[in-house]
Design a protein around this motif. Sequence first.
Motif, PDB file in Angstrom:
ATOM      1  N   LYS A   1      28.794  22.356  -7.068  1.00 21.76           N
ATOM      2  CA  LYS A   1      28.690  23.829  -6.942  1.00 21.76           C
ATOM      3  C   LYS A   1      27.291  24.318  -7.297  1.00 21.76           C
ATOM      4  N   LEU A   2      26.973  25.490  -6.807  1.00 24.83           N
ATOM      5  CA  LEU A   2      25.743  26.187  -7.204  1.00 24.83           C
ATOM      6  C   LEU A   2      26.071  26.874  -8.527  1.00 24.83           C
ATOM      7  N   GLU A   3      25.714  26.222  -9.649  1.00 23.90           N
ATOM      8  CA  GLU A   3      26.254  26.662 -10.936  1.00 23.90           C
ATOM      9  C   GLU A   3      25.710  27.997 -11.407  1.00 23.90           C
ATOM     10  N   SER A   4      24.463  28.323 -11.036  1.00 21.54           N
ATOM     11  CA  SER A   4      23.907  29.610 -11.484  1.00 21.54           C
ATOM     12  C   SER A   4      24.178  30.733 -10.476  1.00 21.54           C
ATOM     13  N   GLY A   5      24.983  30.446  -9.461  1.00 24.10           N
ATOM     14  CA  GLY A   5      25.313  31.470  -8.452  1.00 24.10           C
ATOM     15  C   GLY A   5      24.122  31.745  -7.544  1.00 24.10           C
ATOM     16  N   ARG A   6      24.311  32.635  -6.581  1.00 18.14           N
ATOM     17  CA  ARG A   6      23.232  32.923  -5.630  1.00 18.14           C
ATOM     18  C   ARG A   6      22.304  34.016  -6.158  1.00 18.14           C
ATOM     19  N   SER A   7      21.017  33.815  -5.938  1.00 19.67           N
ATOM     20  CA  SER A   7      20.059  34.824  -6.403  1.00 19.67           C
ATOM     21  C   SER A   7      19.870  35.914  -5.344  1.00 19.67           C
ATOM     22  N   GLY A   8      20.159  35.584  -4.105  1.00 18.62           N
ATOM     23  CA  GLY A   8      19.933  36.538  -3.017  1.00 18.62           C
ATOM     24  C   GLY A   8      18.539  36.414  -2.423  1.00 18.62           C
TER      25      GLY A   8
ATOM     26  N   VAL B   1      16.667  27.932   1.690  1.00 15.26           N
ATOM     27  CA  VAL B   1      17.719  27.735   0.677  1.00 15.26           C
ATOM     28  C   VAL B   1      17.608  28.841  -0.360  1.00 15.26           C
ATOM     29  N   ASP B   2      18.683  29.053  -1.085  1.00 11.53           N
ATOM     30  CA  ASP B   2      18.655  30.047  -2.149  1.00 11.53           C
ATOM     31  C   ASP B   2      17.737  29.552  -3.280  1.00 11.53           C
TER      32      ASP B   2
ATOM     33  N   ALA C   1      17.282  25.838  -5.166  1.00 16.86           N
ATOM     34  CA  ALA C   1      16.028  25.090  -5.325  1.00 16.86           C
ATOM     35  C   ALA C   1      15.788  24.775  -6.801  1.00 16.86           C
ATOM     36  N   LYS C   2      16.084  25.755  -7.699  1.00 13.09           N
ATOM     37  CA  LYS C   2      15.893  25.530  -9.142  1.00 13.09           C
ATOM     38  C   LYS C   2      16.782  24.399  -9.633  1.00 13.09           C
ATOM     39  N   GLU C   3      18.019  24.403  -9.192  1.00  9.29           N
ATOM     40  CA  GLU C   3      18.975  23.398  -9.693  1.00  9.29           C
ATOM     41  C   GLU C   3      18.692  21.995  -9.147  1.00  9.29           C
ATOM     42  N   HIS C   4      18.313  21.916  -7.862  1.00 11.64           N
ATOM     43  CA  HIS C   4      18.222  20.574  -7.253  1.00 11.64           C
ATOM     44  C   HIS C   4      16.801  20.059  -7.025  1.00 11.64           C
ATOM     45  N   HIS C   5      15.824  20.973  -6.937  1.00 12.45           N
ATOM     46  CA  HIS C   5      14.444  20.516  -6.660  1.00 12.45           C
ATOM     47  C   HIS C   5      13.470  21.358  -7.478  1.00 12.45           C
ATOM     48  N   SER C   6      13.637  21.327  -8.808  1.00 10.83           N
ATOM     49  CA  SER C   6      12.860  22.229  -9.672  1.00 10.83           C
ATOM     50  C   SER C   6      11.346  21.993  -9.569  1.00 10.83           C
ATOM     51  N   LEU C   7      10.940  20.722  -9.467  1.00 12.82           N
ATOM     52  CA  LEU C   7       9.498  20.436  -9.421  1.00 12.82           C
ATOM     53  C   LEU C   7       8.889  20.895  -8.089  1.00 12.82           C
ATOM     54  N   TRP C   8       9.679  20.775  -7.039  1.00 12.59           N
ATOM     55  CA  TRP C   8       9.226  21.266  -5.723  1.00 12.59           C
ATOM     56  C   TRP C   8       9.066  22.786  -5.771  1.00 12.59           C
TER      57      TRP C   8
END
Length: 340
Positions: free
Chosen positions: A111-118, A303-304, A308-315
């Motif tokens: 899941k997208l744990e922090s929810g969508r930022s929009g 992508v939301d 990106a923060k959850e799965h590819h933070s360094l990118w």
Amino acid sequence: MRCATRVWRTAAIVAAVFIGLNFSATLAVAQQPSPTDPNANAVHEQQLLQEFGRVHGLGSIPDVRSYTIEQPMGRTWRAFHEVWLHWIGAIAVLGMIALLAVFYLVRGRVKLESGRSGVSITRFSGYERFVHWMTATCFIILALSGLNITFGKEVLLPLIGADAFSTWSRAAKYAHNFLSFPFTLGIILIFLMWLRGNIPNRVDIEWIKRGGGIVGHDHPPAYRFNAGQKAVFWMVVLAGTAIAVSGYLLIFPFYVTAIFGMQIAQMAHSVIAVLFVAAILAHIYIGTIGMEGAFEAMGEGSVDLNWAKEHHSLWLEEESASIANTTSPPPTYQHRQGTT
Ligand code: HEM
């Protein structure tokens, strides 16, 4: 008396000439190549195979290599094609489907744990998506038409009947041959466009140690491509190259290699194919139902921000830094319609 003697002498000469003629005729027949005797050949088939390595027949087309009826590896290859390949294929493909189903039931969706930022961020350009979908479309058609060659006779023929099966198989065979070219082009373009992001580095080791966030609920850092995606990239490039090389050896038979090489090419092609299909099923799973928000990356190209923060933070950090360094308004961020 003299007359009787003359008759006997003449008879003896005639008999000698007759026997002589008959003997030389028999010799001549014995020296000529024996006429085809299918039963006799069948009896000596194994012996011929052992002595000469091959059993040749006669043919009318110019390519004399087609006259080979039997050769030493023939039966082994047939056993591979008719039996072993079916087991390897069924275990690989059905096994992977079963594994993914169990994984989904146990782990559930990532899941997208922090929810969508929009707010969304561009992940793949139009060109990258075009190359991906072109290669993927070719792959799916190549896989279905190839698996039809392996399993169609047993699985599809009884279901749809001989007429429909032969029409479909002919179309599938054309598709398999012709789509091999854009597929090969796709593999080359994928290699060139994503090589930079797929060189393994130290971050990958940490990502693997932490289960990639897929096993468990962790979010290990990653650059544009994480270790799992890098594994898919290298698998696609290497298996794609091997399947293309072996496939072209089959499309253009005997140009490069003789019968033994052809058999090896066919075996390599079909085993790589079924393993490739199984691996791509896992890739499709994680890109669709396996992970929330992942499909958008290749579907829409963005992508939301939270994804990106959850799965590819360094990118994301790299992208943010490059955006901060540009004076023009950031092209990569957009607000999604209908969201804040
Ligand atoms: C450049 C790419 C490719 C080329 C040139 C190629 C070519 C060929 C050829 C010529 C055959 C033999 C067809 C026949 O016996 O009539 C074949 C069979 C097959 N191909 Fe491909 N192919 C390619 C890619 C693929 C891909 C991507 C897959 C699947 C992922 C695949 C799966 C198969 C399978 C399963 C068979 C049947 C093996 C058998 O049972 O004999 N191929 N291919």
